[in-house]
Write an enzyme that holds these catalytic residues in place. Structure first.
Site, mmCIF file in Angstrom:
data_model
loop_
_atom_site.group_PDB
_atom_site.id
_atom_site.type_symbol
_atom_site.label_atom_id
_atom_site.label_comp_id
_atom_site.label_asym_id
_atom_site.label_seq_id
_atom_site.Cartn_x
_atom_site.Cartn_y
_atom_site.Cartn_z
ATOM 1 N N HIS A 1 55.511 38.273 39.058
ATOM 2 C CA HIS A 1 54.245 38.834 38.639
ATOM 3 C C HIS A 1 53.853 40.322 39.428
ATOM 4 O O HIS A 1 53.405 40.951 38.590
ATOM 5 C CB HIS A 1 52.953 37.821 38.783
ATOM 6 C CG HIS A 1 51.781 37.980 38.143
ATOM 7 N ND1 HIS A 1 50.712 38.613 39.014
ATOM 8 C CD2 HIS A 1 51.372 37.808 36.953
ATOM 9 C CE1 HIS A 1 49.583 38.908 38.099
ATOM 10 N NE2 HIS A 1 50.065 38.326 36.873
ATOM 11 N N HIS B 1 49.493 43.746 31.864
ATOM 12 C CA HIS B 1 48.182 43.347 31.425
ATOM 13 C C HIS B 1 47.613 44.631 30.711
ATOM 14 O O HIS B 1 48.159 45.692 30.379
ATOM 15 C CB HIS B 1 47.512 43.496 32.844
ATOM 16 C CG HIS B 1 47.787 42.227 33.988
ATOM 17 N ND1 HIS B 1 48.999 42.339 34.754
ATOM 18 C CD2 HIS B 1 47.335 41.203 34.125
ATOM 19 C CE1 HIS B 1 49.525 41.348 35.217
ATOM 20 N NE2 HIS B 1 48.529 40.371 34.839
ATOM 21 N N HIS C 1 52.834 36.376 29.712
ATOM 22 C CA HIS C 1 52.234 35.187 30.690
ATOM 23 C C HIS C 1 52.588 33.831 29.910
ATOM 24 O O HIS C 1 52.851 32.709 30.774
ATOM 25 C CB HIS C 1 50.932 35.182 30.853
ATOM 26 C CG HIS C 1 50.464 36.266 31.872
ATOM 27 N ND1 HIS C 1 50.417 37.469 31.399
ATOM 28 C CD2 HIS C 1 50.251 36.093 33.245
ATOM 29 C CE1 HIS C 1 49.933 38.194 32.592
ATOM 30 N NE2 HIS C 1 50.088 37.510 33.897
ATOM 31 N N HIS D 1 39.462 35.414 32.237
ATOM 32 C CA HIS D 1 40.564 35.325 33.303
ATOM 33 C C HIS D 1 40.484 36.013 34.493
ATOM 34 O O HIS D 1 40.651 35.457 35.699
ATOM 35 C CB HIS D 1 42.114 35.465 32.652
ATOM 36 C CG HIS D 1 42.881 36.029 33.233
ATOM 37 N ND1 HIS D 1 43.105 37.594 33.592
ATOM 38 C CD2 HIS D 1 44.054 35.376 34.026
ATOM 39 C CE1 HIS D 1 43.944 37.758 34.502
ATOM 40 N NE2 HIS D 1 44.312 36.652 34.589
ATOM 41 N N HIS E 1 40.123 34.427 38.712
ATOM 42 C CA HIS E 1 41.286 35.154 40.028
ATOM 43 C C HIS E 1 40.323 35.683 41.082
ATOM 44 O O HIS E 1 40.501 35.275 42.237
ATOM 45 C CB HIS E 1 42.046 36.435 39.496
ATOM 46 C CG HIS E 1 43.268 36.138 38.592
ATOM 47 N ND1 HIS E 1 44.484 35.799 39.319
ATOM 48 C CD2 HIS E 1 43.594 35.782 37.573
ATOM 49 C CE1 HIS E 1 45.235 35.322 38.531
ATOM 50 N NE2 HIS E 1 44.707 35.479 37.458
ATOM 51 N N PHE F 1 46.508 41.227 42.082
ATOM 52 C CA PHE F 1 47.716 41.064 41.154
ATOM 53 C C PHE F 1 48.933 40.709 41.921
ATOM 54 O O PHE F 1 49.688 39.992 41.489
ATOM 55 C CB PHE F 1 47.897 42.471 40.114
ATOM 56 C CG PHE F 1 47.099 42.391 38.887
ATOM 57 C CD1 PHE F 1 46.819 41.245 38.385
ATOM 58 C CD2 PHE F 1 46.678 43.574 38.597
ATOM 59 C CE1 PHE F 1 45.753 41.260 37.156
ATOM 60 C CE2 PHE F 1 45.917 43.692 37.425
ATOM 61 C CZ PHE F 1 45.725 42.501 36.648
ATOM 62 N N HIS G 1 46.423 29.790 34.357
ATOM 63 C CA HIS G 1 47.044 30.578 33.067
ATOM 64 C C HIS G 1 47.405 29.555 32.189
ATOM 65 O O HIS G 1 47.418 29.679 30.872
ATOM 66 C CB HIS G 1 48.355 31.386 33.574
ATOM 67 C CG HIS G 1 47.814 32.620 33.935
ATOM 68 N ND1 HIS G 1 47.735 34.033 32.914
ATOM 69 C CD2 HIS G 1 47.477 33.137 35.309
ATOM 70 C CE1 HIS G 1 47.222 34.996 33.440
ATOM 71 N NE2 HIS G 1 47.175 34.611 34.852
#
Length: 590
Positions: free
Chosen positions: A166, A187, A196, A319, A323, A339, A352
């Site tokens: 990632h 992204h 993903h 989403h 996070h 990230f 996810h």
């Protein structure tokens, strides 16, 4: 009212065919026909594809060649799909929060193969809050992760090597093929969801392999329902391999409700009100984007593009809030809040899984039509190590139906598809208008403007057309667009957007109705000198469908709207605000 939506919609029964025929002729209400064979559907992919609705090329829709299902056409061909990078050229993607860079150990001798899709029984992903009492399952999950963590540090299946994947694809470790200045970023675009999906798939398959269980699945954090809006209990035990100490202790405690608009300030609303706000945000995200996939999934990104503006869909925005809510509140916001470190927390994959489920639900509501009939999307290709330790390549076109990857989701209620009061009350608006004075508001102008948390930016924006007829709305969606968004630091940034009807050229003190948000997670990277590079290099843009919102507001006869941008966190400038009409790609609605 809560609805059950099965997640492997295939469409074979006569009831389903009748449902689709009616759906062509009017805007859909919440589907009453499931339109699928069930989880035991063992037809070939070819047979399923044969019974899918005929799809239109988006170019044909732009040319006005009839209704959504009226013409069959091939995918759009631009021959610029994102292709796999040269893994031997991984650049320094060291994040300040990591002790070592996130480039993988690579010998340069690995053969890249086509992935052999699994022929296993259909595996069922279950809600995390419902598996907490299944001790047999939890023992398997913990053992699989424990074994993954105990693998040699340079093994491609090692827990931290998997997490670093990632980091590599979000911190610009790789450049696109045949370039030295266009990084691969997974992204802020239409590849966010499919990349993903594959990342989860291979992670899940590796865990199953480690415990010799072809039926193993990762649970999904069911944050779109009341019972699943707290942090999943299965990740809280400090003695468990699923535990991560780098979390916000205020939010992992029992009873804390996830805030899908979180911006590092605690929401003072009651639990019931926060749950309602979350469900409304999810409902709006679906309702406002069903007619145009890019509003939900993000804008196109093509190979070699340097100047395109990043544009994520509203599902990615939701989403992002989860996070932020889980990660540490200070410093580098580890692990989930940055990230580069997010996948070091096992709850990342559980989160996810639900994002993936939301995409599957979105596809079901749209009749499983292909979102982008564009080979630059369908043929975008990624590399992963599979469950046989082979380096394999996969294309987006092969992951659209989860059954090809041999998984589905347990059916659970979708309360956000029911009737929810998501608008402010007329009493609240009336009180605000009478107690406080009106303010004159002007147009945005041509000069970029910095957002100020203490002084929200409010502008008058002309609409392209008012009082559009039903057929016009089915053909084009009204979209609020914000361009040239520049996040000026590496920290997380968020601003919310509200829409109201003006009083002439005056705006009331009430911001109006919530339309959506822009969120960019913390995105840090060290440069060659070891210092932190400053700010994202690309500007962003935001597109929000507002056709259903204006209907709900009874604002369809307004010539102009007041648009308010409220900075919640970070440092941001914007270059313009406009309202435009964009061609729809679906007539689905809820």
């Amino acid at each position: 009212m809560s609805l059950l939506l099965n997640s492997s919609f295939t469409g074979a029964s006569s009831a389903c065919l009748l449902h689709r025929e009616r759906s062509r002729r009017r805007r859909l209400q919440v589907p009453g026909v499931t339109c699928r064979q069930g989880s035991n559907d063992d037809r070939s992919d070819a047979a399923r594809q044969k019974q899918s609705p005929v799809l239109l090329d988006r170019r044909d829709m732009l040319l006005g060649l009839g209704g959504l299902y009226g013409v069959a056409a091939g995918p759009k061909v631009l021959a610029a799909p994102i292709m796999p990078p040269d893994l031997s050229k991984c650049y320094d993607a060291t994040a300040p929060a990591l002790d070592n860079h996130c480039c993988p150990p690579y010998s340069g001798s690995e053969t890249i193969s086509e992935y052999g899709f699994p022929a296993t029984p259909l595996r069922v992903r279950r809600p995390a809050h419902l598996v907490k009492d299944d001790q047999e399952y939890l023992d398997k999950y913990k053992e699989a992760v424990r074994r993954m963590k105990n693998l040699p540090a340079d093994h491609p299946w090692n827990y931290y090597q998997q997490a670093n994947i990632h980091c590599q694809y979000c911190d610009y470790a790789y450049y696109q093929q045949n370039t030295d200045d266009v990084p691969i970023q997974v992204h802020f675009s239409w590849i966010f969801l499919p990349w993903h999906r594959y990342y989860l798939h291979f992670y899940e398959r590796i865990l199953g392999k480690l415990i010799d269980d072809d039926t193993f699945t990762i649970p999904f954090w069911n944050w779109d329902t009341k019972d699943g809006m707290t942090f999943p209990a299965i990740f809280k035990d400090p003695s468990s391999p699923l535990y991560d100490p780098k979390r916000d202790p205020r939010h992992v405690k029992d009873g804390a409700i996830l805030d899908l608009k979180y911006a590092y300030t605690e929401n003072t609303a009651s639990d019931s009100e926060l749950i309602r706000e979350n469900l409304c945000f999810i409902q709006k995200t679906f309702k406002h984007s069903l007619s145009l996939a890019e509003l939900f999934m993000g804008d196109p990104v093509r190979a070699g593009e340097k100047e395109n503006q990043e544009a994520n869909g509203q599902l990615e925005v939701i989403h992002n809030a989860a996070h932020m809510w889980v990660g540490e509140p200070d410093g580098y916001k580890e692990n989930m809040g940055d990230f580069s470190t997010a996948a070091r927390d096992s709850v990342f994959f559980c989160h996810h899984c639900n994002v993936d489920r939301m995409w599957d639900t979105y596809r079901n509501l749209r009749g499983n039509q292909i979102e982008f009939q564009d080979n630059d999307w369908l043929d975008s290709t990624f590399l992963f190590h599979d469950e046989n330790e082979q380096l394999v390549k996969v294309k987006i076109r092969d992951c659209l139906n989860p059954t090809k990857l041999r998984y589905t989701f347990e059916q659970v209620p979708l309360p956000w598809l029911g009737k929810i009061n998501c608008l402010k009350t007329s009493e609240t608006k009336s009180k605000a208008t009478t107690e406080l004075s009106l303010t004159r508001v002007g147009e945005f102008g041509t000069t970029p403007q910095a957002l100020d948390a203490s002084n929200p930016l409010r502008v008058i924006v002309a609409r392209p057309k008012k009082n559009r007829k039903k057929k016009e709305k089915q053909e084009k969606v009204e979209v609020l667009q914000i361009k040239d968004i520049k996040v000026t630091t590496n920290d997380t940034a968020r601003f919310d957007i509200y829409v109201a009807v003006p009083y002439g050229d005056l705006a009331g003190p009430d911001y109006g109705e919530f339309a959506g948000s822009y969120v960019r997670l913390a995105h840090r990277k060290k440069g060659s000198a070891g210092t932190e590079e400053q700010g994202p290099t690309k500007k962003g843009k935001l597109k929000l469908g507002i056709t259903p919102l204006l209907e709900d507001m009874d604002a369809e006869d307004a010539d102009k709207l007041v648009v308010t941008l409220v900075l919640r966190t970070g440092s941001v400038t914007v270059g313009g605000v406009s309202i435009n009409l964009l061609q729809t790609d679906s007539t689905a609605a809820i």
